[in-house]
Motif scaffolding. Structure first.
Motif, mmCIF file in Angstrom:
data_model
loop_
_atom_site.group_PDB
_atom_site.id
_atom_site.type_symbol
_atom_site.label_atom_id
_atom_site.label_comp_id
_atom_site.label_asym_id
_atom_site.label_seq_id
_atom_site.Cartn_x
_atom_site.Cartn_y
_atom_site.Cartn_z
ATOM 1 N N TRP A 35 0.733 -1.166 0.025
ATOM 2 C CA TRP A 35 0.127 -0.057 -0.219
ATOM 3 C C TRP A 35 0.872 1.369 0.060
ATOM 4 O O TRP A 35 1.929 1.361 0.957
ATOM 5 N N PHE A 36 0.509 2.263 -0.759
ATOM 6 C CA PHE A 36 0.951 3.428 -0.775
ATOM 7 C C PHE A 36 0.157 4.389 -0.844
ATOM 8 O O PHE A 36 -1.172 4.366 -0.857
ATOM 9 N N SER A 49 3.888 -3.105 3.155
ATOM 10 C CA SER A 49 3.957 -4.297 2.081
ATOM 11 C C SER A 49 3.913 -5.751 2.918
ATOM 12 O O SER A 49 4.055 -5.755 4.157
ATOM 13 N N ILE A 50 3.749 -6.550 2.117
ATOM 14 C CA ILE A 50 3.629 -8.008 2.545
ATOM 15 C C ILE A 50 4.080 -8.909 1.522
ATOM 16 O O ILE A 50 3.713 -8.887 0.194
ATOM 17 N N ARG A 51 4.956 -9.727 1.903
ATOM 18 C CA ARG A 51 5.448 -10.547 1.024
ATOM 19 C C ARG A 51 4.349 -11.966 1.002
ATOM 20 O O ARG A 51 4.142 -12.349 2.121
ATOM 21 N N ALA A 106 13.417 -3.989 0.104
ATOM 22 C CA ALA A 106 13.012 -3.488 -1.130
ATOM 23 C C ALA A 106 11.424 -3.083 -1.565
ATOM 24 O O ALA A 106 11.124 -2.422 -2.635
ATOM 25 N N THR A 107 10.583 -3.819 -0.586
ATOM 26 C CA THR A 107 9.166 -3.709 -1.104
ATOM 27 C C THR A 107 8.578 -2.172 -0.846
ATOM 28 O O THR A 107 7.463 -1.963 -1.034
ATOM 29 N N ARG A 108 9.454 -1.486 -0.157
ATOM 30 C CA ARG A 108 8.935 -0.079 -0.003
ATOM 31 C C ARG A 108 9.422 0.874 -1.396
ATOM 32 O O ARG A 108 9.007 2.027 -1.130
ATOM 33 N N LEU A 109 9.822 0.082 -2.234
ATOM 34 C CA LEU A 109 10.377 0.910 -3.344
ATOM 35 C C LEU A 109 9.365 0.623 -4.519
ATOM 36 O O LEU A 109 8.790 -0.088 -4.777
#
Length: 126
Positions: A35-36, A49-51, A106-109
């Motif tokens: 989510w952004f 984020s979630i993997r 990296a999921t924040r990118l």
């Protein structure tokens, strides 16, 4: 592929909302979803984020302890439970999906995500 986000609305400070995002057209069970948000006059920023495989999560400092992301792989969906909402949380919230599984940090990118939903608006009044 479509990502359909919903659940936004108007809430008073201290209130709660639950956003949902469902994917149609493909599964992201081997990737990540996030989510952004974009507040008026500001750039879009990372929220959480979630993997999708193991459920590892990552949060922006500003929402830690208040927001919780969860997933339902069977429904190709992610959810964002937002508690103790504040006026600073007012924004359009976008869900995003990555078909590959990046390292958690990296999921924040935004560049890691190749699919984006249309956004759902959250307004928090003081």
């Amino acid at each position: 592929v479509q990502l359909q986000a919903c659940g936004g609305g108007l809430v008073q400070a201290g209130g709660s909302l639950r956003l949902s995002c469902a994917s149609s057209g493909r599964t992201f069970s081997g990737g990540a979803m996030g989510w952004f948000r974009q507040a008026p006059g500001k750039e879009r920023e990372f929220v959480t984020s979630i993997r999708m495989t193991e459920g590892s999560t990552h949060y922006a400092d500003s929402v830690k302890g208040r927001f919780t992301i969860s997933r339902n792989n069977a429904k190709n969906a992610v959810y964002l439970q937002m508690n103790n909402l504040q006026p600073g949380d007012t924004a359009v919230y976008y869900c995003a999906a990555a078909s590959t599984r990046p390292i958690l940090s990296a999921t924040r990118l935004q560049s890691m995500y190749n699919y984006w939903g249309q956004g759902t608006e959250v307004t928090v009044s003081s």
